[in-house]
Design an enzyme around this catalytic site. Structure first.
Site, PDB file in Angstrom:
ATOM      1  N   GLU A  85       0.847  -1.198   0.000  1.00 43.96           N
ATOM      2  CA  GLU A  85       0.000   0.000   0.000  1.00 43.96           C
ATOM      3  C   GLU A  85       0.884   1.250   0.000  1.00 43.96           C
ATOM      4  O   GLU A  85       0.416   2.346   0.289  1.00 43.96           O
ATOM      5  CB  GLU A  85      -0.974   0.003   1.174  1.00 43.96           C
ATOM      6  CG  GLU A  85      -0.345  -0.046   2.546  1.00 43.96           C
ATOM      7  CD  GLU A  85      -1.373   0.137   3.645  1.00 43.96           C
ATOM      8  OE1 GLU A  85      -2.061   1.160   3.629  1.00 43.96           O
ATOM      9  OE2 GLU A  85      -1.473  -0.748   4.513  1.00 43.96           O
ATOM     10  N   CYS A 117      -3.405  -3.206   4.433  1.00 41.43           N
ATOM     11  CA  CYS A 117      -2.470  -4.199   4.977  1.00 41.43           C
ATOM     12  C   CYS A 117      -2.876  -5.630   4.646  1.00 41.43           C
ATOM     13  O   CYS A 117      -2.208  -6.584   5.067  1.00 41.43           O
ATOM     14  CB  CYS A 117      -2.372  -4.052   6.494  1.00 41.43           C
ATOM     15  SG  CYS A 117      -2.039  -2.380   7.006  1.00 41.43           S
ATOM     16  N   HIS A 239      -2.373  -9.460  12.258  1.00 42.25           N
ATOM     17  CA  HIS A 239      -1.802  -8.221  11.721  1.00 42.25           C
ATOM     18  C   HIS A 239      -1.441  -7.332  12.913  1.00 42.25           C
ATOM     19  O   HIS A 239      -2.250  -7.148  13.818  1.00 42.25           O
ATOM     20  CB  HIS A 239      -2.822  -7.519  10.815  1.00 42.25           C
ATOM     21  CG  HIS A 239      -2.423  -6.118  10.478  1.00 42.25           C
ATOM     22  ND1 HIS A 239      -1.199  -5.829   9.923  1.00 42.25           N
ATOM     23  CD2 HIS A 239      -3.049  -4.919  10.662  1.00 42.25           C
ATOM     24  CE1 HIS A 239      -1.105  -4.515   9.759  1.00 42.25           C
ATOM     25  NE2 HIS A 239      -2.208  -3.943  10.208  1.00 42.25           N
ATOM     26  N   ASN A 282       5.115  -1.061  12.402  1.00 39.12           N
ATOM     27  CA  ASN A 282       4.111  -1.512  11.438  1.00 39.12           C
ATOM     28  C   ASN A 282       4.767  -1.694  10.071  1.00 39.12           C
ATOM     29  O   ASN A 282       5.512  -0.831   9.608  1.00 39.12           O
ATOM     30  CB  ASN A 282       2.970  -0.493  11.343  1.00 39.12           C
ATOM     31  CG  ASN A 282       1.718  -1.086  10.689  1.00 39.12           C
ATOM     32  OD1 ASN A 282       1.738  -2.210  10.195  1.00 39.12           O
ATOM     33  ND2 ASN A 282       0.637  -0.335  10.691  1.00 39.12           N
ATOM     34  N   SER A 314      -7.186  -1.997   6.460  1.00 41.07           N
ATOM     35  CA  SER A 314      -8.174  -0.937   6.683  1.00 41.07           C
ATOM     36  C   SER A 314      -8.993  -0.680   5.432  1.00 41.07           C
ATOM     37  O   SER A 314      -8.548  -0.897   4.309  1.00 41.07           O
ATOM     38  CB  SER A 314      -7.467   0.360   7.077  1.00 41.07           C
ATOM     39  OG  SER A 314      -6.954   0.235   8.364  1.00 41.07           O
TER      40      SER A 314
HETATM   41  N1  CAA Z   1       1.766   3.875  30.482  1.00 41.19           N
HETATM   42  C1  CAA Z   1       1.172   2.735  29.993  1.00 41.19           C
HETATM   43  N2  CAA Z   1       0.157   2.772  29.091  1.00 41.19           N
HETATM   44  C2  CAA Z   1      -0.253   3.972  28.649  1.00 41.19           C
HETATM   45  C3  CAA Z   1       0.323   5.173  29.123  1.00 41.19           C
HETATM   46  C4  CAA Z   1       1.371   5.088  30.081  1.00 41.19           C
HETATM   47  N3  CAA Z   1       1.968   6.181  30.553  1.00 41.19           N
HETATM   48  N4  CAA Z   1      -0.291   6.192  28.490  1.00 41.19           N
HETATM   49  C5  CAA Z   1      -1.226   5.664  27.661  1.00 41.19           C
HETATM   50  N5  CAA Z   1      -1.195   4.322  27.768  1.00 41.19           N
HETATM   51  C6  CAA Z   1      -1.994   3.345  27.029  1.00 41.19           C
HETATM   52  C7  CAA Z   1      -3.462   3.749  26.862  1.00 41.19           C
HETATM   53  O1  CAA Z   1      -4.223   3.385  27.988  1.00 41.19           O
HETATM   54  C8  CAA Z   1      -3.816   2.972  25.620  1.00 41.19           C
HETATM   55  O2  CAA Z   1      -4.007   1.619  25.931  1.00 41.19           O
HETATM   56  P1  CAA Z   1      -5.401   0.891  25.571  1.00 41.19           P
HETATM   57  O3  CAA Z   1      -5.649   1.091  24.106  1.00 41.19           O
HETATM   58  O4  CAA Z   1      -5.159  -0.541  25.905  1.00 41.19           O
HETATM   59  O5  CAA Z   1      -6.431   1.566  26.390  1.00 41.19           O
HETATM   60  C9  CAA Z   1      -2.528   3.016  24.781  1.00 41.19           C
HETATM   61  O6  CAA Z   1      -1.478   3.339  25.695  1.00 41.19           O
HETATM   62  C10 CAA Z   1      -2.539   4.063  23.694  1.00 41.19           C
HETATM   63  O7  CAA Z   1      -2.895   5.289  24.278  1.00 41.19           O
HETATM   64  P2  CAA Z   1      -3.912   6.260  23.542  1.00 41.19           P
HETATM   65  O8  CAA Z   1      -5.118   5.484  23.135  1.00 41.19           O
HETATM   66  O9  CAA Z   1      -4.102   7.469  24.341  1.00 41.19           O
HETATM   67  O10 CAA Z   1      -3.004   6.599  22.258  1.00 41.19           O
HETATM   68  P3  CAA Z   1      -3.263   7.558  21.057  1.00 41.19           P
HETATM   69  O11 CAA Z   1      -4.712   7.860  20.907  1.00 41.19           O
HETATM   70  O12 CAA Z   1      -2.339   8.693  21.171  1.00 41.19           O
HETATM   71  O13 CAA Z   1      -2.781   6.658  19.802  1.00 41.19           O
HETATM   72  C11 CAA Z   1      -3.336   4.949  18.254  1.00 41.19           C
HETATM   73  C12 CAA Z   1      -2.956   5.273  19.687  1.00 41.19           C
HETATM   74  C13 CAA Z   1      -4.774   5.404  18.026  1.00 41.19           C
HETATM   75  C14 CAA Z   1      -3.224   3.458  18.017  1.00 41.19           C
HETATM   76  C15 CAA Z   1      -2.390   5.713  17.289  1.00 41.19           C
HETATM   77  O14 CAA Z   1      -1.076   5.290  17.487  1.00 41.19           O
HETATM   78  C16 CAA Z   1      -2.740   5.561  15.824  1.00 41.19           C
HETATM   79  O15 CAA Z   1      -3.617   6.244  15.308  1.00 41.19           O
HETATM   80  N6  CAA Z   1      -2.034   4.619  15.099  1.00 41.19           N
HETATM   81  C17 CAA Z   1      -2.278   4.394  13.674  1.00 41.19           C
HETATM   82  C18 CAA Z   1      -3.556   3.626  13.425  1.00 41.19           C
HETATM   83  C19 CAA Z   1      -3.462   2.177  13.813  1.00 41.19           C
HETATM   84  O16 CAA Z   1      -2.400   1.604  13.906  1.00 41.19           O
HETATM   85  N7  CAA Z   1      -4.635   1.572  13.991  1.00 41.19           N
HETATM   86  C20 CAA Z   1      -4.709   0.145  14.297  1.00 41.19           C
HETATM   87  C21 CAA Z   1      -5.904  -0.525  13.676  1.00 41.19           C
HETATM   88  S1  CAA Z   1      -5.973  -0.194  11.906  1.00 41.19           S
HETATM   89  C22 CAA Z   1      -4.861  -1.312  11.241  1.00 41.19           C
HETATM   90  O17 CAA Z   1      -4.440  -2.227  11.855  1.00 41.19           O
HETATM   91  C23 CAA Z   1      -4.360  -1.060   9.839  1.00 41.19           C
HETATM   92  C24 CAA Z   1      -3.020  -0.467   9.918  1.00 41.19           C
HETATM   93  O18 CAA Z   1      -2.023  -1.168   9.865  1.00 41.19           O
HETATM   94  C25 CAA Z   1      -2.896   0.983  10.064  1.00 41.19           C
END
Ligand code: CAA
Length: 393
Positions: A85, A117, A239, A282, A314
């Site tokens: 992709e 992916c 994945h 990733n 996705s």
């Molecule tokens: N210590 C330990 N854990 C902590 C922490 C700390 N100090 N601070 C936060 N965390 C935890 C949170 O509780 C959370 O855990 P849970 O999900 O288990 O509740 C985790 O860390 C992440 O924290 P946030 O949710 O606050 O993080 P964020 O919103 O800033 O970003 C994300 C996380 C949304 C995955 C972001 O990295 C993102 O958008 N990534 C790209 C999209 C992605 O990978 N999506 C996955 C599904 S889509 C897919 O799989 C296709 C693909 O390849 C893209």
């Protein structure tokens, strides 16, 4: 369930490649003033691969494919399916560059497949179909991607890069792919990259929900098609956009199957599938096959065991299928090669990482040369009159 009339078909050899550079996620957390545990524990990532200026999906794919050919030769290879992709051209398949760089004969069809992916899994299933029709043929399935998000975005810590090349054939040495497969497609805008952007757009939280929903749908279809019971899987390779996502997905499937594993049990079940991904990041299409390599390279003897593959792209398409690990598979692994590849990456400081991230290629057709950095055998040398130039080391 496998039809007794057809030979087993599956993955005979699996080689990974990744980038020249890496970035430690603790340094990324420091730079943004974030608790590093958010990355190392919260999303389960420690290091991410970062491409050098003279690397791209073609150089990584050529590295991995060349190693498959060095071991197996080219006899019987009639097809190369390139899954990505991170396309470098709207018309020409990146696989044609790889075909030339690794010295495949002209009697090989080459095509590129895209569905976020997921497409490497489609390629694997198409390969199985081609070989079922003519078991003397072999297919190269090559997945190569670079995951890029904007600097400072929440996706930044989930970047990475890798290629996985697989030789698919009858009577494979590593994994025989089973029937049936469960599939699920739904039109969702959880993650996408319009043609004019070099970084992805993502609804982070929505993408996690979309992934879980689609994997659940694929599992349900697998079960409806007469698939094997959940308990029969010695391990499942998910994945892994980040390794914590695999633990969420496994818990989701476990609950759908009436189980209630603790986080510690889930982590232990998946640990061997996550060792490479947490150090690479990733790798989109390659990710689930990086997880498979990690499992085979690290687990205690899996001979005869059933392994699940849970693929998600996705947008969205998901697929679940099983495979049986073949007798003698350990003689065909590449653990030292994979470990060395990961361990010898050159760490970047934050400034150098940002410079690379911000580097863009000219779009006006002028002559352009990349800086020579790459240690691997293949380099992306630059551009001339809108043509990409590569060289073999
Ligand atoms: N210590 C330990 N854990 C902590 C922490 C700390 N100090 N601070 C936060 N965390 C935890 C949170 O509780 C959370 O855990 P849970 O999900 O288990 O509740 C985790 O860390 C992440 O924290 P946030 O949710 O606050 O993080 P964020 O919103 O800033 O970003 C994300 C996380 C949304 C995955 C972001 O990295 C993102 O958008 N990534 C790209 C999209 C992605 O990978 N999506 C996955 C599904 S889509 C897919 O799989 C296709 C693909 O390849 C893209």
């Amino acid at each position: 369930m496998t039809d007794a009339a057809t030979p087993s078909i599956g993955i005979h050899d699996l080689a990974l490649a990744t980038s020249h550079h890496s970035l430690d996620l603790e340094s990324l957390a420091d730079h943004h003033g974030i608790d590093p545990a958010k990355f190392t524990v919260g999303i389960g990532q420690h290091v991410m691969s970062v491409l050098a200026a003279d690397e791209d999906i073609v150089t990584m794919a050529a590295d991995a494919t060349a190693r498959i050919i060095a071991r197996n030769g080219t006899d019987g290879i009639r097809t190369l399916l390139f899954a990505t992709e991170s396309g470098i051209d709207q018309s020409k398949s990146a696989g044609v560059y790889v075909h030339s760089l690794v010295g495949l004969p002209p009697t090989v069809r080459v095509v590129e497949l895209k569905q976020a992916c997921y497409s490497a899994t489609a390629a694997l299933q198409f390969a199985v179909g081609l070989i079922a029709r003519d078991p003397s043929q072999k297919v190269l399935v090559v997945a190569s991607d670079v995951a890029r998000y904007d600097l400072g975005s929440s996706g930044e810590s989930t970047q990475g890069a890798a290629a996985a090349a697989m030789l698919v054939q009858a009577n494979p040495a590593l994994l025989a792919v089973e029937n049936p497969a469960g599939v699920y497609t739904e039109d969702v805008m959880d993650f996408w990259r319009p043609n004019y952007r070099s970084t992805a757009l993502v609804d982070g939280k929505g993408s996690i929900k979309a992934y879980l929903n689609a994997i659940g749908g694929a599992w349900q279809d697998y079960a409806d098609q007469g698939g094997e019971p959940f308990e029969s899987f010695a391990s499942i390779c998910y994945h892994q956009p980040f390794t914590k996502m695999a633990t969420k997905a496994h818990r989701h499937l476990a609950v759908l199957n009436g189980q209630n594993p603790t986080p510690v049990e889930v982590a232990a079940y998946l640990e061997d599938t996550m060792r490479y991904n947490r150090l690479i990041g990733n790798s989109y299409t390659a990710s689930v096959y990086v997880a498979l390599a990690s499992l085979l390279d690290h687990a205690d003897d899996l001979t005869g065991a059933r392994v699940g593959l849970a693929s998600y792209g996705s947008g969205s398409v998901a697929e679940f299928f099983g495979g049986v690990v073949q007798p003698g598979y350990r003689d065909h692994l590449r653990r030292e090669e994979h470990t060395a590849m990961i361990d010898t990456r050159v760490p970047l400081d934050h400034t150098a990482y940002e410079v690379l991230h911000k580097t863009t290629l000219p779009e006006d057709g002028r002559e352009y040369r990349t800086t020579a950095e790459r240690a691997g055998s293949f380099r992306f040398v630059g551009l001339n009159e809108h043509r990409r130039l590569y060289e073999r080391g």
